[in-house]
Design a protein around this motif. Structure first.
Motif, PDB file in Angstrom:
ATOM      1  N   LEU A 120      13.765 -13.099 -18.084  1.00  0.00           N
ATOM      2  CA  LEU A 120      13.550 -14.456 -17.598  1.00  0.00           C
ATOM      3  C   LEU A 120      12.367 -14.513 -16.637  1.00  0.00           C
ATOM      4  CD1 LEU A 120      17.179 -15.756 -16.928  1.00  0.00           C
ATOM      5  CD2 LEU A 120      15.529 -16.710 -18.527  1.00  0.00           C
ATOM      6  N   LEU A 121      12.278 -13.521 -15.773  1.00  0.00           N
ATOM      7  CA  LEU A 121      11.183 -13.494 -14.820  1.00  0.00           C
ATOM      8  C   LEU A 121       9.842 -13.316 -15.537  1.00  0.00           C
ATOM      9  CD1 LEU A 121      12.723 -11.355 -11.933  1.00  0.00           C
ATOM     10  CD2 LEU A 121      12.712 -13.846 -12.237  1.00  0.00           C
ATOM     11  N   ARG A 124       9.042 -16.589 -17.030  1.00  0.00           N
ATOM     12  CA  ARG A 124       8.558 -17.488 -15.981  1.00  0.00           C
ATOM     13  C   ARG A 124       7.060 -17.291 -15.742  1.00  0.00           C
ATOM     14  NH1 ARG A 124       8.761 -16.243  -9.594  1.00  0.00           N
ATOM     15  NH2 ARG A 124       7.341 -17.920  -9.016  1.00  0.00           N
ATOM     16  N   GLU A 128       4.244 -20.181 -16.205  1.00  0.00           N
ATOM     17  CA  GLU A 128       3.417 -20.649 -15.095  1.00  0.00           C
ATOM     18  C   GLU A 128       1.932 -20.378 -15.317  1.00  0.00           C
ATOM     19  OE1 GLU A 128       4.531 -20.114 -11.026  1.00  0.00           O
ATOM     20  OE2 GLU A 128       6.649 -19.939 -11.529  1.00  0.00           O
ATOM     21  N   HIS A 172       6.171 -23.720  -7.050  1.00  0.00           N
ATOM     22  CA  HIS A 172       5.935 -23.243  -8.423  1.00  0.00           C
ATOM     23  C   HIS A 172       6.396 -24.271  -9.454  1.00  0.00           C
ATOM     24  CE1 HIS A 172       4.545 -19.109  -7.551  1.00  0.00           C
ATOM     25  NE2 HIS A 172       5.269 -19.253  -6.447  1.00  0.00           N
ATOM     26  N   TYR A 188      11.389 -24.571 -18.180  1.00  0.00           N
ATOM     27  CA  TYR A 188      11.387 -24.144 -16.778  1.00  0.00           C
ATOM     28  C   TYR A 188      12.617 -24.682 -16.046  1.00  0.00           C
ATOM     29  CZ  TYR A 188       9.023 -22.426 -12.557  1.00  0.00           C
ATOM     30  OH  TYR A 188       8.682 -21.713 -11.427  1.00  0.00           O
ATOM     31  N   ALA A 192      15.940 -22.879 -14.075  1.00  0.00           N
ATOM     32  CA  ALA A 192      15.700 -23.137 -12.650  1.00  0.00           C
ATOM     33  C   ALA A 192      16.684 -22.414 -11.741  1.00  0.00           C
ATOM     34  CB  ALA A 192      15.737 -24.638 -12.371  1.00  0.00           C
ATOM     35  N   LEU A 195      15.736 -18.898 -11.390  1.00  0.00           N
ATOM     36  CA  LEU A 195      14.512 -18.723 -10.611  1.00  0.00           C
ATOM     37  C   LEU A 195      14.774 -18.905  -9.117  1.00  0.00           C
ATOM     38  CD1 LEU A 195      11.895 -20.555 -12.862  1.00  0.00           C
ATOM     39  CD2 LEU A 195      12.603 -18.165 -12.873  1.00  0.00           C
ATOM     40  N   SER A 198      15.982 -15.755  -7.844  1.00  0.00           N
ATOM     41  CA  SER A 198      14.890 -14.796  -7.703  1.00  0.00           C
ATOM     42  C   SER A 198      14.110 -15.033  -6.415  1.00  0.00           C
ATOM     43  CB  SER A 198      13.952 -14.906  -8.908  1.00  0.00           C
ATOM     44  OG  SER A 198      12.762 -14.168  -8.705  1.00  0.00           O
TER      45      SER A 198
END
Length: 252
Positions: A120-121, A124, A128, A172, A188, A192, A195, A198
């Motif tokens: 997932l990271l 992301r 982005e 972000h 995104y 969420a 994130l 994170s």
């Protein structure tokens, strides 16, 4: 509306079995899977469109060659996903999917797969990096104001993991919002909650390390400046540097 064969009632659409799958011989779970796939395929290829009325349950189960019980299970899932609307006394209708409902479902599935966290990271970062290039072209006054507000809060919350993490996330998220790309935004938002987790973890990891915090906070300013300058190459380069440093230090 979908073309209706001569032997079907006007104003109705039957889901057909285009692949000739012998669903009668399948076990119940397989019947469900095959029937669901046929619904999905015919919605995707345009044979079924929003507003189309499906045949009554008995006729539809005969057309599909499945039991009415299996058909009901499929219909319940489609209704939960917002693909089908069942109106008491009127029948079942194909409806335009509610993207937010699908978004919630996607987020739930990811929440049940903790092994996907690192993936997932990485996703992301990909989202982005594309979003920031688009943001350089489309960022309007409202989104720019959101970025400025998030920057101010990042500076004000360096010693607060909770509020600081939310400020980081807001910055972000504003980048993705500035892209004006609805699909990027949808994905995104679906991730969420992951994130936010994170951001919080990384905030806690650098607590009490002012040099690292200053460096990472400075990255946010450089990212903002590149967006305002309308320089997608510089914006993406700074963002990537930020991600690399964040991974090394434990904060994004």
């Amino acid at each position: 509306m979908t073309h209706t064969p001569a032997n079907e009632m006007p104003g109705t659409s039957a889901v057909r079995n285009p692949r000739g799958v012998d669903v009668k011989s399948e076990t119940n779970p397989r019947v469900f899977e095959v029937t669901f796939r046929m619904f999905k395929d015919q919605i995707l290829n345009g044979e079924l469109r929003p507003g189309d009325k499906l045949l009554p349950e008995r006729e539809l189960s005969q057309k599909l060659g499945v039991s009415r019980a299996s058909l009901r299970e499929v219909m319940r899932v489609l209704a939960l996903l917002g693909v089908v609307e069942i109106k008491p006394g009127q029948g079942a209708f194909v409806r335009k999917p509610d993207l937010h409902m699908l978004q919630d479902f996607f987020g739930l599935v990811l929440a049940m797969e903790p092994a996907l966290y690192e993936h997932l990271l990485e996703a992301r970062m990909a989202i982005e990096c594309r979003a920031i290039r688009l943001a350089c072209r489309y960022a309007g006054p409202e989104v720019r104001a959101q970025l400025i507000d998030a920057l101010d809060k990042i500076q004000q919350t360096v010693d607060d993991p909770d509020l600081g993490a939310e400020a980081d996330f807001a910055f972000h998220a504003a980048i993705v919002e500035a892209s004006s790309n609805k699909v990027l935004k949808l994905i995104y938002e679906a991730i969420a909650s992951h994130l936010r987790r994170s951001h919080h973890e990384r905030r806690e990891a650098v607590a009490g390390k002012p040099d690292i915090i200053d460096s990472l906070s400075g990255d946010h300013v450089r990212v903002y400046d590149a967006i305002i300058a309308g320089d997608p190459d510089q914006a993406e380069a700074v963002l990537k540097e930020h991600f690399v440093l964040a991974q090394r230090t434990g904060r994004s």
